[in-house]
Write a protein that holds these residues in place. Structure first.
Motif, short mmCIF file in Angstrom:
data_model
loop_
_atom_site.label_atom_id
_atom_site.label_comp_id
_atom_site.label_asym_id
_atom_site.label_seq_id
_atom_site.Cartn_x
_atom_site.Cartn_y
_atom_site.Cartn_z
N GLU A 66 0.99 -1.11 0.00
CA GLU A 66 0.04 0.00 -0.02
C GLU A 66 0.82 1.21 -0.03
O GLU A 66 0.33 2.31 -0.12
N ASN A 67 2.24 1.34 0.27
CA ASN A 67 3.09 2.46 0.43
C ASN A 67 4.29 2.14 -0.21
O ASN A 67 4.79 1.12 -0.60
N GLY A 94 12.64 -3.46 13.90
CA GLY A 94 12.71 -3.45 12.44
C GLY A 94 12.37 -2.38 11.71
O GLY A 94 11.81 -1.32 12.05
N VAL A 95 12.40 -2.45 10.34
CA VAL A 95 12.11 -1.39 9.21
C VAL A 95 11.44 -2.16 8.21
O VAL A 95 12.10 -3.15 7.71
N VAL A 96 10.39 -1.82 7.40
CA VAL A 96 10.02 -2.50 6.07
C VAL A 96 10.43 -0.94 5.20
O VAL A 96 10.07 -0.07 5.45
N ILE A 97 10.68 -1.63 4.05
CA ILE A 97 11.17 -0.84 2.71
C ILE A 97 10.23 -1.45 1.76
O ILE A 97 10.08 -2.23 1.49
N ALA A 98 9.48 -0.17 1.04
CA ALA A 98 8.99 -0.58 -0.24
C ALA A 98 9.36 0.33 -1.25
O ALA A 98 9.39 1.47 -1.25
N VAL A 99 9.67 -0.02 -2.54
CA VAL A 99 10.38 0.58 -3.70
C VAL A 99 9.29 0.22 -4.71
O VAL A 99 9.06 -1.07 -5.11
N ALA A 100 8.89 1.01 -5.66
CA ALA A 100 8.05 0.90 -6.62
C ALA A 100 8.62 1.83 -7.74
O ALA A 100 9.10 2.88 -7.62
#
Length: 162
Positions: A66-67, A94-100
């Motif tokens: 979604e992000n 932790g951390v979440v990373i999203a790349v698009a």
């Protein structure tokens, strides 16, 4: 090993140094299947996660679809307790990373055993993830050998000694 393979191998090593409790990265997810997956989380956690189908309730996955950008695990809603359970396996922060880019999306979760990641570490993780995403975006342009090596690297990273 091609320069693309070396670059990715080196980048994965850098990620492991920063996220010393492990990471899971899915690159170029189509529907629900990534083209490449790299995982260094503890094997016991990977087994538990898989055998209990936690992907369906993983707040990192939901957030990543979604992000874009990054989000600390502690700021994610986790009604099923997936991240809480991860703490039992040494992944407390932790951390979440999203790349698009275009219609391609990559999502990664990165863990630390005893503290939140610093803003500088998050920026570095995001930059490395973006670089790998970009370098593997056009698998049609990569040589077949390179694609095969990336798949083998995925198995070696996820199942060391395989």
């Amino acid at each position: 090993m091609s320069s693309a393979q070396f670059e990715i191998s080196e980048a994965l090593g850098q990620l492991h140094e920063i996220a010393n409790a492990g990471y899971a990265l899915g690159f170029h997810i189509e529907y629900t299947t990534p083209k490449f997956v790299f995982q260094t989380y503890p094997k016991a956690w990977l087994d538990y996660y898989s055998s209990n189908g936690l992907i369906m309730n993983d707040p990192m996955v939901a957030w990543g679809f979604e992000n874009t950008g990054n989000q600390k695990w502690s700021d994610l809603e986790d009604p099923a307790g997936v991240l809480e359970k991860a703490t039992e396996y040494g992944m407390k922060f932790g951390v979440v990373i999203a790349v698009a880019s275009g219609d391609s999306r990559s999502i990664g979760g990165f863990a630390h055993p005893d503290r939140e990641f610093t803003p500088e570490e998050v920026a570095q993780i995001e930059a490395i993830t973006t670089r790998i995403h970009e370098n593997t975006a056009e698998t049609a342009r990569l040589e077949d050998e390179t694609v095969e090596q990336l798949k083998k690297m995925s198995v070696m990273v996820t199942h060391p000694g395989s």
